[in-house]
Scaffold this motif. Structure first.
Motif, PDB file in Angstrom:
ATOM      1  N   LYS B 108     -10.698 -27.332   3.347  1.00 57.94           N
ATOM      2  CA  LYS B 108     -10.741 -26.912   4.759  1.00 57.94           C
ATOM      3  C   LYS B 108      -9.581 -25.975   5.063  1.00 57.94           C
ATOM      4  O   LYS B 108      -8.466 -26.184   4.576  1.00 57.94           O
ATOM      5  CB  LYS B 108     -10.646 -28.141   5.671  1.00 57.94           C
ATOM      6  CG  LYS B 108     -11.849 -29.058   5.560  1.00 57.94           C
ATOM      7  CD  LYS B 108     -11.649 -30.258   6.444  1.00 57.94           C
ATOM      8  CE  LYS B 108     -12.920 -31.109   6.468  1.00 57.94           C
ATOM      9  NZ  LYS B 108     -12.712 -32.335   7.251  1.00 57.94           N
ATOM     10  N   LYS B 109      -9.843 -25.006   5.916  1.00 51.93           N
ATOM     11  CA  LYS B 109      -8.817 -24.003   6.203  1.00 51.93           C
ATOM     12  C   LYS B 109      -7.724 -24.572   7.104  1.00 51.93           C
ATOM     13  O   LYS B 109      -8.003 -25.169   8.139  1.00 51.93           O
ATOM     14  CB  LYS B 109      -9.461 -22.789   6.870  1.00 51.93           C
ATOM     15  CG  LYS B 109      -8.490 -21.650   7.080  1.00 51.93           C
ATOM     16  CD  LYS B 109      -9.196 -20.322   7.126  1.00 51.93           C
ATOM     17  CE  LYS B 109      -8.246 -19.225   7.567  1.00 51.93           C
ATOM     18  NZ  LYS B 109      -8.774 -17.895   7.332  1.00 51.93           N
ATOM     19  N   GLY B 144     -12.188 -26.423   9.767  1.00 49.44           N
ATOM     20  CA  GLY B 144     -10.743 -26.283   9.615  1.00 49.44           C
ATOM     21  C   GLY B 144     -10.081 -27.651   9.596  1.00 49.44           C
ATOM     22  O   GLY B 144     -10.719 -28.677   9.826  1.00 49.44           O
TER      23      GLY B 144
END
Lengths: 150, 242
Positions: B108-109, B144
């Motif tokens: 995940k960013k 994210g």
């Protein structure tokens, strides 16, 4: 002598160990000089392998006319992708015929997602834009032909 | 405590810290100038893409003036990514670098880097290193994550900023002295892309390949299915990987 021949000479100089090159024919006097990137301070550089030096090219007319006209080629200082505008929906930085000031941004070259805004070395008029938007450019590749003013 | 090398300007709200930093750099602001903002209303990613910047995130831009030629400037993306990795890893967070300029955790960013430079055709005049990291609050984008989510509780943004800047100072000056070698070693350690199957998305469609190494200019070396090795630059192709 046409622009392609000048570009070839710039590339040849760029590839060589020569610092400058002067050529005179019936119609044109050409003086090319590598940009002053001092190699004396090599020790301060983060890399030992420093690639070919970039060049600036200046084409001088053989017979000085009343208006001293001098053409300068602005070349790519790095490999990357050439962008004419700061963002896809923004107008281009410059168009052919525009009068530009020294320090004015002319384009962006992107490499490794780093955007480098290239500023004019000289004040003048954009005579030619040699690369299409979003095209890859090589190190030392001519980007703009500028007629120097002042 | 933030190292006195840095001159930090804290703003509540700004269009984009990179825009403010570039403006200051053009006016002659010294190396080490930092713009930090609580929120950005026009935060930017690459080529004008927006970067969602709600309260709770860390958004800053640092001005550097390295005495290097423009063609080496992309190495500062590697320097910054290695610093973010090291500073957050030291806090026990399971972060890694997604080549070339993203910070991820568990696929995940978590954050990203946008380096912008100003140069005459021959010499670099300044670099602005922009960093955005999701710290507290819900992640601003789908898919994210945030430091809070990883650590299990809200974290002090100022401490994290001080850590990252301390790491930047050390690594930047070591880079100017020693070159990119040590930075590259750290970047490789932190890079989740290496060893992965990736899809290179070019004009002729996608091609599977394996990411095998990172070069000195930050390029990715890949091997295609026939074992042929070649380098890939971030702007020539897009890259998908988990």
């Amino acid at each position: 002598m046409n622009l392609d021949e000048i570009k070839e000479l710039i590339q040849a100089l760029s590839d060589s160990n020569l610092a400058e090159l002067e050529l005179e024919t019936d119609k044109v006097r050409l003086y090319l000089k590598k940009a002053v990137v001092s190699t004396a301070q090599e020790g301060q550089r983060p890399e030992e392998t420093f690639p070919r030096l970039p060049v600036t090219g200046q084409v001088l007319p053989a017979e000085p006319s009343e208006v001293q006209e001098e053409t300068v080629i602005i070349a790519a200082p790095m490999v990357g992708v050439f962008y004419r505008a700061p963002a896809p929906d923004a107008p281009p930085y410059v168009e052919v015929g525009d009068r530009i000031a020294e320090g004015q941004p002319l384009c962006i070259i992107e490499a490794m997602k780093m955007m480098n805004e290239i500023e004019a070395d000289v004040a003048g008029i954009i005579k030619e834009i040699l690369v299409e938007n979003e095209q890859p450019v090589e190190y030392g590749q001519p980007l703009f032909v500028v007629e120097k003013l002042g | 405590m933030i190292d006195p090398f840095f001159h930090v300007h804290c703003l509540q709200e700004v269009d984009s810290t990179n825009e403010r930093a570039k403006e200051l750099a053009r006016q002659g602001a010294p190396e080490g100038t930092v713009i930090v903002a609580a929120t950005q209303w026009a935060g930017r990613g690459r080529r004008g893409r927006s970067w969602s910047s709600p309260h709770g995130g860390l958004y800053f831009s640092l001005i550097l003036r390295p005495p290097i030629s423009p063609d080496l400037a992309p190495q500062l993306v590697l320097v910054t990514a290695a610093c973010l990795y090291r500073a957050l890893h030291r806090r026990g967070l399971p972060v890694s670098i997604k080549w070339p300029n993203d910070l991820v955790a568990g696929g995940k960013k978590l954050g990203g880097i946008l380096v912008e430079a100003g140069s005459a055709s021959q010499s670099l005049s300044f670099l602005v290193v922009g960093v955005g990291v999701n710290i507290n609050g819900p992640p601003p984008i789908e898919g994210g994550t945030s430091i809070e989510a990883l650590a299990g509780s809200p974290q002090q943004k100022e401490e994290i900023l001080a850590d990252i800047l301390g790491e930047m100072k050390r690594t930047y000056f070591a880079y100017l002295q020693e070159g990119i070698g040590p930075v590259l070693a750290e970047y490789r350690r932190g890079c989740t892309t290496l060893g992965r199957e990736v899809i290179l998305v070019g004009p002729k469609g996608g091609a599977p390949a394996k990411a095998v190494d990172i070069g000195e200019r930050g390029e990715l070396f890949v091997e295609d299915l026939d074992g042929r090795r070649r380098s890939v630059f971030a702007d020539e192709v897009s890259l998908r990987c988990g």
